[in-house]
Design a protein around this motif. Structure first.
Motif, short mmCIF file in Angstrom:
data_model
loop_
_atom_site.label_atom_id
_atom_site.label_comp_id
_atom_site.label_asym_id
_atom_site.label_seq_id
_atom_site.Cartn_x
_atom_site.Cartn_y
_atom_site.Cartn_z
N LYS A 168 0.83 -1.19 0.00
CA LYS A 168 0.00 0.00 0.00
C LYS A 168 0.87 1.25 0.00
O LYS A 168 2.09 1.18 0.18
CB LYS A 168 -0.94 0.00 1.20
CG LYS A 168 -0.24 0.04 2.53
CD LYS A 168 -1.23 -0.07 3.68
CE LYS A 168 -2.25 1.04 3.66
NZ LYS A 168 -3.15 0.99 4.81
N LYS A 169 0.25 2.37 -0.18
CA LYS A 169 0.95 3.66 -0.23
C LYS A 169 1.35 4.08 1.18
O LYS A 169 0.61 3.88 2.14
CB LYS A 169 0.04 4.70 -0.86
CG LYS A 169 0.63 6.09 -0.99
CD LYS A 169 -0.39 7.03 -1.60
CE LYS A 169 0.16 8.45 -1.70
NZ LYS A 169 -0.85 9.39 -2.26
N LYS A 212 9.07 7.63 0.16
CA LYS A 212 7.66 7.40 -0.11
C LYS A 212 7.51 6.27 -1.11
O LYS A 212 8.25 6.20 -2.09
CB LYS A 212 7.00 8.67 -0.65
CG LYS A 212 6.91 9.80 0.37
CD LYS A 212 6.18 11.00 -0.21
CE LYS A 212 6.06 12.12 0.83
NZ LYS A 212 5.34 13.30 0.29
N LYS A 225 4.67 3.47 -3.23
CA LYS A 225 3.30 3.22 -3.66
C LYS A 225 3.15 1.72 -3.89
O LYS A 225 4.15 0.99 -3.95
CB LYS A 225 3.00 4.00 -4.94
CG LYS A 225 3.89 3.70 -6.11
CD LYS A 225 3.53 4.58 -7.30
CE LYS A 225 4.38 4.28 -8.53
NZ LYS A 225 5.82 4.55 -8.31
N ASP A 259 5.93 -1.09 -5.43
CA ASP A 259 7.34 -0.71 -5.37
C ASP A 259 8.14 -1.79 -4.62
O ASP A 259 7.68 -2.33 -3.61
CB ASP A 259 7.52 0.63 -4.65
CG ASP A 259 7.04 1.80 -5.50
OD1 ASP A 259 6.76 1.58 -6.69
OD2 ASP A 259 6.94 2.92 -4.97
N SER A 285 1.10 5.54 7.05
CA SER A 285 0.07 5.85 6.07
C SER A 285 -1.14 6.44 6.78
O SER A 285 -1.15 6.57 8.00
CB SER A 285 -0.32 4.59 5.28
OG SER A 285 -0.80 3.59 6.17
#
Length: 417
Positions: A199-200, A220, A222, A225, A257
């Motif tokens: 997840k981001k 960061k 997403k 990745d 998050s």
């Protein structure tokens, strides 16, 4: 305990000794190694217990000493059989019940599931039934270890499971976690893999057990990745890549998050005021079949019904395929109520607390709670953003060759250097 059981199986008597030379009578019993126990002096008499075999030798000792004895009680299996030897139906019924008891002890009659939050008890019981584990399953063809392995394999969110059989009862205890899929695939799977973001979020910490880290604290990411690569580069003295090795990427990656929270409920609610009057009815569940006991029609216009199941068993381990359901109907009066502004906000905070508690139970850390609670004339609304920290690693298999050009050597694991 064993002493009492032995004498009950062999039989024993309670004797009252009177007359003269009572002490000599007892000494001769000791000389002949006749076991006496619980010897008590009551007035001019001695009262004691003696085995069935020793009782047959008392007549000879009584003639030598001039003492007299009288049996006031006979207990044990031999005397019980003598008492009922003419009652053939009773003996046959006893043998039949014993045989039924022995046969029933070869099967599992009750299955209990505890500890599950994400899966209902009915769902897990249906799963066990599909796997052949139900009331009536033969114990000899059942393996707790096999069942534990199967549950862990089929339920990715169950991290720990324990199957314990006590007599005819099977108790299944489970523990769920949000990271079970990552743990299972990352640590048990044999093929090479990467650890990718599920997840981001923003990376808060990373610990690499095997593989190469591709992100650092503060980055960061997403979904998709690569966090830890399963491709490990081995460099020579000149600093050039000499070899690339595929491993199973393993590690703990935590990211920060945000989640949106929204909840609303009307200010009007219905309250149950109990009068204290109750009615009870009973039902039996026999191996899946329900038998209703006669019951009268309830006299309550409004009532709250609760059911309690009692598993019937003989002793601590011999559970029967029979459950007793006690259904309690409590009379109540339903009234229409309104939350005040303070009561509504208190209720909203309670619902928010339960929401956050469920996340914490799954291993999520709540960092900041920016939920605002507002109330108007009709409803109470809670909205906001909650900042959390959680594991974000997810397994992604990688092929044994890169770009279809060169083979890469596979090894079980290589620590990050």
């Amino acid at each position: 305990m064993l002493f009492s059981l032995f004498h009950f199986l062999s039989g024993y008597c309670r004797i009252v000794l009177s007359g003269m030379n009572q002490e000599r009578f007892l000494n001769l019993c000791a000389a002949k190694q006749i076991l006496l126990w619980n010897i008590k002096r009551e007035g001019k008499h001695y009262i004691f217990y003696i085995s069935r075999g020793g009782y047959k030798e008392l007549q000879e000792i009584s003639e030598k000493t001039g003492s007299t004895f009288r049996c006031i009680q006979k207990k044990g299996i031999p005397y019980l059989f003598c008492r009922y030897k003419k009652r053939k139906c009773f003996a046959l019924a006893l043998l039949f019940c014993t045989a039924i008891f022995i046969v029933m002890s070869c099967f599992i009659w009750q299955v209990q599931v505890t500890g599950s939050y994400g899966h209902s008890e009915e769902e897990l019981l249906d799963y066990l039934e599909k796997k052949g584990v139900r009331s009536g399953t033969k114990i000899s063809g059942f393996s707790c270890a096999r069942l534990e392995e199967q549950i862990r394999k089929d339920f990715e969110d169950i991290a720990w499971v324990s199957c314990e059989r006590k007599g005819t009862l099977l108790r299944v205890r489970v523990k769920e976690t949000l990271d079970k899929r990552d743990q299972k695939e990352g640590e048990m799977q044999e093929s090479p893999c990467n650890l990718i973001a599920s997840k981001k979020g923003r990376i808060s910490s990373i610990l690499v057990r095997s593989g190469s880290a591709k992100v650092k604290k503060g980055d960061k990411v997403k979904p998709g990745d690569v966090l830890i690569s399963g491709v490990v580069e081995i460099k020579d003295d000149a600093g050039e890549i000499a070899e690339e090795t595929l491993v199973r990427a393993q590690g703990d990656v935590y990211a920060i998050s945000k989640i949106k929270y929204e909840d609303h409920f009307p200010l009007i609610y219905y309250k149950k005021n109990y009068t204290g009057k109750t009615e009870k009815s009973y039902r039996f569940l026999i191996n899946g079949y329900t038998i209703k006991m006669p019951e009268r029609k309830t006299a309550y216009a409004e009532y709250d019904e609760q059911s309690r199941e009692i598993l019937l068993h003989i002793g601590p381990q011999f559970y029967l395929p029979v459950s007793l359901f006690v259904i309690t109907k409590a009379q109540c009066q339903i009234s229409k109520e309104n939350y005040s502004v303070s009561q509504a906000k208190k209720e909203a905070r309670k619902r928010l607390f339960l929401f956050l508690k469920e996340y914490e139970r799954k291993g999520v850390v709540i960092l900041k709670n920016n939920v605002r609670i507002d109330s108007d004339k009709n409803e109470c609304t809670a909205k906001g953003i909650i900042k959390i920290k959680e594991r974000v690693g997810k397994v992604q298999e990688i092929p044994s060759t890169l770009d279809g050009e060169k083979d890469i050597k596979q090894e079980p694991a290589v620590l990050n250097r």
